[in-house]
Design an enzyme around this catalytic site. Structure first.
Site: not given
Length: 331
Positions: A69-70, A73, A77, A88, A94, A191-192, A253
């Site tokens: 998410h950093d 956008v 930074d 943000e 968020n 997403h594991t 994994d």
């Protein structure tokens, strides 16, 4: 076409797409070596993460999401860390982010021995790498030398892909950041680990694409389980593991890819990866452990290169939630 042939094609695509060579400013592995006397700042960050993850193994998912998410956008930074009434952090997408306290702890530990040298943006990348390694993932080298940005605006979070985005639109969103569809598939492999709130996928359970019916692609057993977790008229936004293999839901994994091939993906974008020829070939390749252990770290390194600030373009914050000069901050 047989699976071995598909896997072979997938590996070919991966090698063609993953080593295109991307310019990333002045970043380098070991950037801080010699800049803090005899102190190893990466080891200091790693020590903080090792302590935190013993108490809470789920921080790996939190930090993976925080870095994503950093970087999506305005680039990597540390703008996601800035406080403010319209920063943000305040954007709806968020509101469930975690890990800010962990980055603050790592920053404080580094500042105690090497003040004003290490950026918050680099600490996010190092901390995420270390959490992956502590969660049975492969440890990988990260480039450092980023500077921290001055701007954090909630409206800029529109660049972050939503869970119900189509594969084609997701590919376009990643392409805007200089990331190919192979990187996209491996970054979604994060997403594991982690969870999703019911609100992000409840339409798939009851009213998929306004049909009044569930998503026909979802495994029946999973549908029953998720409906139990997420009742249609619930007043509480419950959570479900993104990796539906309970033995591996906190391990970095390639289990995620096996789950979506079995139609056990929780988020729409995850499941739809297996229906697009471009992405299913990469998914099949990712079911090979060696492939995942190489390509997932490579994708994370590529993510860390997105629109970085180096040299005099940014600053080194003293405290991650605030810029050094408040008059320079736009929030």
């Amino acid at each position: 076409m047989s699976k071995p042939v598909l896997v072979g094609l997938a590996l070919g695509l991966i090698f063609m797409s993953s080593f295109t060579g991307q310019c990333y400013g002045q970043l380098e592995v070991g950037f801080y070596k010699g800049k803090c006397g005899g102190k190893d700042v990466e080891a200091i960050v790693g020590s903080v993460i090792a302590t935190k993850i013993k108490d809470d193994p789920t921080i790996v998912a939190a930090l993976l999401r925080l870095q994503f998410h950093d970087c999506f956008v305005r680039g990597c930074d540390a703008s996601i860390l800035l406080d403010g009434s319209n920063s943000e952090k305040t954007a709806p997408i968020n509101l469930h982010l975690r890990g800010f306290d962990i980055i603050d702890a790592a920053k404080a530990a580094v500042e105690a021995v090497c003040p004003g040298v290490v950026s918050c943006a680099d600490i996010i990348v190092m901390a995420t790498r270390d959490s992956v390694a502590k969660s049975k993932g492969v440890r990988y080298d990260v480039q450092t030398g980023r500077r921290d940005g001055f701007i954090s605006l909630a409206q800029n979070t529109v660049d972050i892909p939503t869970p119900n985005i189509s594969v084609s639109d997701s590919i376009k969103a990643f392409d805007k950041k200089g990331l190919g569809f192979v990187d996209m598939v491996y970054l979604l492999g994060a997403h594991t680990v982690g969870v999703a709130h019911c609100s992000t996928f409840i339409d798939r359970l009851y009213n998929f694409k306004n049909t009044g019916k569930p998503d026909p692609s979802m495994n029946d057993e999973l549908l029953t389980k998720l409906r139990s977790t997420c009742p249609q008229n619930a007043t509480v936004d419950n959570i479900a593991n993104l990796d539906q293999n309970p033995r591996t839901s906190i391990i970095v994994d390639n289990s995620y890819y096996y789950q979506i091939l079995k139609h056990r993906g929780v988020l729409q974008i995850d499941q739809e990866l297996v229906y697009d020829l471009r992405t299913v070939l990469v998914v099949l390749g990712a079911t090979l452990e060696l492939d995942f252990n190489i390509r997932f770290p490579h994708a994370m390194v590529n993510l860390g290169k997105v629109q970085v600030l180096t040299g005099t373009e940014g600053e080194i914050r003293k405290s991650c939630p605030a810029v050094n000069n408040p008059t320079a901050m736009a929030i």
